[in-house]
Design a protein around this motif. Sequence first.
Motif, PDB file in Angstrom:
ATOM      1  N   ASP A   1       0.841  -1.195   0.000  1.00  0.00           N
ATOM      2  CA  ASP A   1       0.000   0.000   0.000  1.00  0.00           C
ATOM      3  C   ASP A   1       0.874   1.242   0.000  1.00  0.00           C
ATOM      4  OD1 ASP A   1      -2.285  -1.526   0.010  1.00  0.00           O
ATOM      5  OD2 ASP A   1      -2.604  -1.360   2.175  1.00  0.00           O
ATOM      6  N   MET A   2       0.303   2.318  -0.462  1.00  0.00           N
ATOM      7  CA  MET A   2       0.977   3.617  -0.447  1.00  0.00           C
ATOM      8  C   MET A   2      -0.010   4.641   0.085  1.00  0.00           C
ATOM      9  SD  MET A   2       2.674   5.842  -3.582  1.00  0.00           S
ATOM     10  CE  MET A   2       4.257   4.998  -3.509  1.00  0.00           C
ATOM     11  N   ASP A   3       0.362   5.313   1.169  1.00  0.00           N
ATOM     12  CA  ASP A   3      -0.474   6.364   1.734  1.00  0.00           C
ATOM     13  C   ASP A   3       0.028   7.727   1.275  1.00  0.00           C
ATOM     14  OD1 ASP A   3      -2.034   4.510   2.998  1.00  0.00           O
ATOM     15  OD2 ASP A   3      -1.203   4.830   4.997  1.00  0.00           O
ATOM     16  N   TYR A   4      -0.864   8.700   1.317  1.00  0.00           N
ATOM     17  CA  TYR A   4      -0.549  10.056   0.862  1.00  0.00           C
ATOM     18  C   TYR A   4      -0.758  11.022   2.024  1.00  0.00           C
ATOM     19  CZ  TYR A   4      -0.464   8.055  -3.789  1.00  0.00           C
ATOM     20  OH  TYR A   4      -0.144   7.287  -4.881  1.00  0.00           O
ATOM     21  N   PHE A   5       0.250  11.857   2.254  1.00  0.00           N
ATOM     22  CA  PHE A   5       0.265  12.734   3.426  1.00  0.00           C
ATOM     23  C   PHE A   5       0.554  14.183   3.036  1.00  0.00           C
ATOM     24  CE2 PHE A   5       2.054   8.615   4.798  1.00  0.00           C
ATOM     25  CZ  PHE A   5       1.215   8.279   5.849  1.00  0.00           C
ATOM     26  N   PHE A   6       0.136  15.085   3.894  1.00  0.00           N
ATOM     27  CA  PHE A   6       0.759  16.401   4.010  1.00  0.00           C
ATOM     28  C   PHE A   6       1.083  16.597   5.481  1.00  0.00           C
ATOM     29  CE2 PHE A   6      -3.854  17.462   4.232  1.00  0.00           C
ATOM     30  CZ  PHE A   6      -3.892  18.102   5.457  1.00  0.00           C
ATOM     31  N   TRP A   7       1.811  17.652   5.806  1.00  0.00           N
ATOM     32  CA  TRP A   7       2.279  17.853   7.177  1.00  0.00           C
ATOM     33  C   TRP A   7       2.065  19.309   7.588  1.00  0.00           C
ATOM     34  CZ3 TRP A   7       4.999  15.770   3.102  1.00  0.00           C
ATOM     35  CH2 TRP A   7       5.128  14.363   3.107  1.00  0.00           C
ATOM     36  N   VAL A   8       1.843  19.522   8.870  1.00  0.00           N
ATOM     37  CA  VAL A   8       1.678  20.870   9.408  1.00  0.00           C
ATOM     38  C   VAL A   8       2.617  21.024  10.599  1.00  0.00           C
ATOM     39  CG1 VAL A   8       0.090  22.558  10.393  1.00  0.00           C
ATOM     40  CG2 VAL A   8      -0.750  20.916   8.679  1.00  0.00           C
ATOM     41  N   ILE A   9       3.383  22.100  10.603  1.00  0.00           N
ATOM     42  CA  ILE A   9       4.317  22.416  11.690  1.00  0.00           C
ATOM     43  C   ILE A   9       3.740  23.604  12.447  1.00  0.00           C
ATOM     44  CG2 ILE A   9       6.666  23.113  12.254  1.00  0.00           C
ATOM     45  CD1 ILE A   9       7.495  22.057   9.454  1.00  0.00           C
ATOM     46  N   ARG A  10       3.589  23.441  13.773  1.00  0.00           N
ATOM     47  CA  ARG A  10       2.967  24.523  14.543  1.00  0.00           C
ATOM     48  C   ARG A  10       3.611  24.707  15.910  1.00  0.00           C
ATOM     49  NH1 ARG A  10      -3.486  23.706  13.202  1.00  0.00           N
ATOM     50  NH2 ARG A  10      -2.994  21.530  13.464  1.00  0.00           N
ATOM     51  N   ASN A  11       3.641  25.947  16.346  1.00  0.00           N
ATOM     52  CA  ASN A  11       3.800  26.275  17.763  1.00  0.00           C
ATOM     53  C   ASN A  11       2.853  27.430  18.064  1.00  0.00           C
ATOM     54  OD1 ASN A  11       5.072  28.605  16.837  1.00  0.00           O
ATOM     55  ND2 ASN A  11       7.125  27.977  17.481  1.00  0.00           N
ATOM     56  N   ASP A  12       3.025  28.096  19.195  1.00  0.00           N
ATOM     57  CA  ASP A  12       2.061  29.135  19.581  1.00  0.00           C
ATOM     58  C   ASP A  12       2.089  30.338  18.644  1.00  0.00           C
ATOM     59  OD1 ASP A  12       1.257  27.598  21.701  1.00  0.00           O
ATOM     60  OD2 ASP A  12       2.563  28.597  23.163  1.00  0.00           O
ATOM     61  N   GLU A  13       3.219  30.530  17.948  1.00  0.00           N
ATOM     62  CA  GLU A  13       3.360  31.718  17.110  1.00  0.00           C
ATOM     63  C   GLU A  13       3.226  31.444  15.614  1.00  0.00           C
ATOM     64  OE1 GLU A  13       6.181  30.906  19.210  1.00  0.00           O
ATOM     65  OE2 GLU A  13       5.162  31.876  20.881  1.00  0.00           O
ATOM     66  N   THR A  14       3.465  30.209  15.198  1.00  0.00           N
ATOM     67  CA  THR A  14       3.674  29.933  13.778  1.00  0.00           C
ATOM     68  C   THR A  14       2.907  28.694  13.323  1.00  0.00           C
ATOM     69  OG1 THR A  14       5.919  30.857  13.950  1.00  0.00           O
ATOM     70  CG2 THR A  14       5.440  29.499  12.019  1.00  0.00           C
ATOM     71  N   THR A  15       2.369  28.771  12.126  1.00  0.00           N
ATOM     72  CA  THR A  15       1.825  27.598  11.435  1.00  0.00           C
ATOM     73  C   THR A  15       2.445  27.544  10.044  1.00  0.00           C
ATOM     74  OG1 THR A  15      -0.305  27.623  12.601  1.00  0.00           O
ATOM     75  CG2 THR A  15      -0.237  26.495  10.477  1.00  0.00           C
ATOM     76  N   ILE A  16       3.062  26.411   9.724  1.00  0.00           N
ATOM     77  CA  ILE A  16       3.683  26.225   8.420  1.00  0.00           C
ATOM     78  C   ILE A  16       3.159  24.920   7.830  1.00  0.00           C
ATOM     79  CG2 ILE A  16       5.858  25.824   7.178  1.00  0.00           C
ATOM     80  CD1 ILE A  16       7.215  27.606   9.259  1.00  0.00           C
ATOM     81  N   VAL A  17       2.706  24.990   6.598  1.00  0.00           N
ATOM     82  CA  VAL A  17       2.210  23.822   5.878  1.00  0.00           C
ATOM     83  C   VAL A  17       3.345  23.243   5.042  1.00  0.00           C
ATOM     84  CG1 VAL A  17       0.636  23.071   4.045  1.00  0.00           C
ATOM     85  CG2 VAL A  17      -0.164  24.668   5.809  1.00  0.00           C
ATOM     86  N   VAL A  18       3.509  21.923   5.096  1.00  0.00           N
ATOM     87  CA  VAL A  18       4.504  21.258   4.260  1.00  0.00           C
ATOM     88  C   VAL A  18       3.751  20.397   3.252  1.00  0.00           C
ATOM     89  CG1 VAL A  18       6.515  19.745   4.191  1.00  0.00           C
ATOM     90  CG2 VAL A  18       6.154  21.236   6.172  1.00  0.00           C
ATOM     91  N   ASP A  19       3.750  20.856   2.003  1.00  0.00           N
ATOM     92  CA  ASP A  19       3.037  20.229   0.888  1.00  0.00           C
ATOM     93  C   ASP A  19       1.528  20.340   1.064  1.00  0.00           C
ATOM     94  OD1 ASP A  19       5.492  19.689  -0.234  1.00  0.00           O
ATOM     95  OD2 ASP A  19       5.500  17.581   0.333  1.00  0.00           O
ATOM     96  N   THR A  20       0.816  20.208  -0.044  1.00  0.00           N
ATOM     97  CA  THR A  20      -0.631  20.461  -0.017  1.00  0.00           C
ATOM     98  C   THR A  20      -1.456  19.330  -0.630  1.00  0.00           C
ATOM     99  OG1 THR A  20      -0.433  21.736  -2.084  1.00  0.00           O
ATOM    100  CG2 THR A  20      -0.355  22.977  -0.007  1.00  0.00           C
ATOM    101  N   GLY A  21      -0.838  18.188  -0.922  1.00  0.00           N
ATOM    102  CA  GLY A  21      -1.584  17.017  -1.370  1.00  0.00           C
ATOM    103  C   GLY A  21      -2.070  17.118  -2.807  1.00  0.00           C
TER     104      GLY A  21
END
Length: 267
Positions: free
Chosen positions: A37-57
């Motif tokens: 099988d192959m799964d498809y992901f995106f990732w989100v990096i967060r702390n209290d000040e910042t949100t960064i998206v890694v890839d958008t699917g």
Amino acid sequence: MTAPYVVTIAKYGTRSTLRSDVYLNHHLYHEADGPIDMDYFFWVIRNDETTIVVDTGYSRQGGEARKRTTLMSPPELFAALGVDPATSPDIILTHAHYDHMGNLDHFPSSTIYMSRVEYEFWTGANAKQVLFHHSIEDSEMDGLAAAFAEGRVRFLDESPEIAPGIEVIEIGGHTPGQAIVKVDTAVGVVLLASDSAHYYEEYEADMPFMAVADLVRMYDGFALVREMVASGEVQHVVSGHDPSTLDRFTRVDGELHALVATVGEVR
């Protein structure tokens, strides 16, 4: 001092195939073929000040065209995770394949960070042939083209620091400018390997993926990941497509339990 980040791993799609369709020259391993099988992901990096998206699917249309199973469309999953396009979160684009940049238009005012080599390849003279070979439609490049025209694309060689505690490293191999992302968290450094390691066994056993732009650089990328882990530079590796990924980390509670895990959250 910057607060440590939490990385969210979000699974939005899946498919079933064969090992011989995944690994380059699979017959040379002298092992029986079999399902994988192959799964498809995106990732989100967060702390209290910042949100960064890694890839958008991939887009729903892009997934359907390739007979991928969409479990939840990325825009819906972003909303369920509380990622609001109106806040213009920065986006790290690890590479420009359809399943990593298919929803850039969902973030019409976000800044996109990516490899210059990657951008120049996909917008260069050979792109038409490659896009046709991989059944990638021109429309899937529209979001990136629009962002560049609007001055929202930043190249890694001119903007190396996305935010304190986040390092993006161009390694190539799978694509000309394939990038990986290191993130400081409360439980150690997390490496978002993206498609430098679709599966954990790729870098563990030197098994190249079938889609490769530069085989030598792909092997060098495997070696780099192994060195980072062995030296203690990285404590957690997050693969690009391995179905075991979510189970290696902390599943969230509630309705998203089957689709989302986190790493870096102290409970």
